[in-house]
Design a protein around this motif. Structure first.
Motif, short mmCIF file in Angstrom:
data_model
loop_
_atom_site.label_atom_id
_atom_site.label_comp_id
_atom_site.label_asym_id
_atom_site.label_seq_id
_atom_site.Cartn_x
_atom_site.Cartn_y
_atom_site.Cartn_z
N ILE A 198 0.69 -1.18 0.15
CA ILE A 198 -0.15 -0.26 0.14
C ILE A 198 0.94 1.19 0.11
O ILE A 198 2.24 1.46 0.88
N GLN B 144 -2.83 5.97 2.60
CA GLN B 144 -3.60 5.57 3.64
C GLN B 144 -4.69 5.36 2.91
O GLN B 144 -5.19 6.44 1.85
N ALA B 145 -5.68 4.58 2.66
CA ALA B 145 -6.61 3.41 2.37
C ALA B 145 -7.91 3.31 3.07
O ALA B 145 -7.81 2.47 4.39
N SER B 146 -9.14 4.24 3.10
CA SER B 146 -10.34 3.99 4.28
C SER B 146 -11.29 4.39 3.35
O SER B 146 -11.78 5.31 3.10
N LEU C 135 -12.63 3.34 0.73
CA LEU C 135 -12.81 3.60 -1.19
C LEU C 135 -14.56 3.40 -1.86
O LEU C 135 -15.30 2.13 -0.91
N GLU D 108 -11.43 2.71 -7.79
CA GLU D 108 -10.54 3.56 -6.85
C GLU D 108 -9.21 3.17 -6.35
O GLU D 108 -8.68 4.30 -5.70
N ALA D 109 -9.50 1.81 -6.47
CA ALA D 109 -8.03 1.03 -5.76
C ALA D 109 -6.54 1.88 -5.99
O ALA D 109 -5.56 1.16 -5.24
N TYR E 103 -3.82 3.90 -4.48
CA TYR E 103 -3.21 3.08 -3.12
C TYR E 103 -2.71 2.24 -3.09
O TYR E 103 -1.84 2.18 -2.52
N TRP F 88 -10.06 -2.47 -2.26
CA TRP F 88 -11.25 -2.26 -1.62
C TRP F 88 -12.39 -2.57 -0.41
O TRP F 88 -12.76 -1.83 0.62
N SER G 26 -10.66 -2.01 2.44
CA SER G 26 -10.78 -0.46 3.02
C SER G 26 -12.35 -0.15 3.93
O SER G 26 -12.50 0.79 4.89
#
Length: 284
Positions: free
Chosen positions: A132, A135-137, A139, A144-145, A148, A227, A230
């Motif tokens: 990664i 930061q991914a939260s 999504l 959208e991934a 990241y 995704w 997240s």
């Protein structure tokens, strides 16, 4: 470009390899870790290489470390290839199966695997590992991934099946967290330089072929996994996701489990190949 780390355990030096030339990245970063990815370290390395400001380094004879230092979390996906689920005696999952390995299981791609005391069911698992980049939260979706992802590397998700399945209490991590149980590397390939959708994964034990498959057979692909995770946790820069292993492991009953002296090799096209000698717990 490929990123890596060389040197003795705990004193690794970050490097980059471009067209067979290795560059010392010590002037650009202290290490290849979450802080490096969060600060757009890959772009900084590319800028320095283009500018011609980096010294080269002779890596001959140097230990190769894992290409990512001190991951905040090591996420793992279980039974993510239908054929592997079948050889495990299970139906393919309808949602990703998630478990953890402790970050201190991560070792270099040529470091030895320590067979736990009394273990009779230590197994190998070649896996595409995703690193990664930011930061991914929560999504909005798999599309959208991509932004990241920092890059990709090779993991050997070593497993002790007795611990994992017979005395687990229902949680696989008991069989996943012994010392040295996640050799990783040798290289990290930046996300924009590798398409993870159809990569050949292979493993060998003592030179004999074991696993031979493609990431095209993943049940849940890389964007979907990022995704999905997240939605339940915050993914941090430097986190690693082991995306699952294909068929061809000892759990299938077709092969012997690992013993001291066995040699495991794992490889993914476009990334690289690792080789690990198995040792008893009292050796080396």
């Amino acid at each position: 470009m490929k990123l890596g780390r060389v040197g003795e355990l705990g004193a690794e030096r970050p490097i980059a390899e471009v067209e067979g030339v290795n560059y010392d990245l010590s002037s650009v970063c202290t290490d290849i870790d979450g802080e490096f990815f969060a600060a757009n370290g890959i772009d900084a390395v590319r800028t320095a290489i283009t500018a011609g400001t980096l010294p080269t380094i002779d890596v001959a004879g140097l230990r190769v470390g894992a290409p990512v230092a001190r991951p905040h979390a090591l996420w793992c996906i279980g039974m993510n290839y239908a054929a592997h689920a079948a050889e495990s005696g299970s139906a393919p999952p309808t949602v990703p199966i998630v478990f953890f390995k402790t970050p201190n299981t991560v070792v270099g791609p040529f470091d030895p695997i320590q067979i736990p005391p009394g273990s009779e069911k230590t197994d190998w698992e070649v896996e595409l590992a995703v690193v990664i980049g930011r930061q991914a939260s929560y999504l909005s979706g798999p599309d959208e991934a991509a932004s990241y992802i920092a890059g990709y590397t090779v993991s050997n998700d070593v497993s002790e099946r007795h611990y994992q399945l017979e005395i687990s209490g229902g949680q696989w991590s008991k069989g996943k967290c012994c010392a040295t149980f996640n050799p990783m590397g040798p290289w990290l390939v930046p996300a924009d330089e590798l398409d993870p959708s159809d990569l050949r994964l292979r493993s060998w034990v003592n030179g004999e072929a074991r696993q031979n498959s493609s990431t095209a057979d993943l049940i849940f692909n890389v964007p979907y996994l990022i995704w999905h995770l997240s939605q339940f946790a915050v993914l941090e820069p430097g986190d690693v996701i082991n995306t699952g292993t294909p068929e061809g492991v000892a759990l299938s009953g077709r092969f012997d489990y690992l013993r001291s002296g066995d040699v495991v090799e794992v490889a993914i096209e476009g990334i690289g190949r690792g080789r690990q000698m198995c040792q008893g717990s009292s050796e080396g």
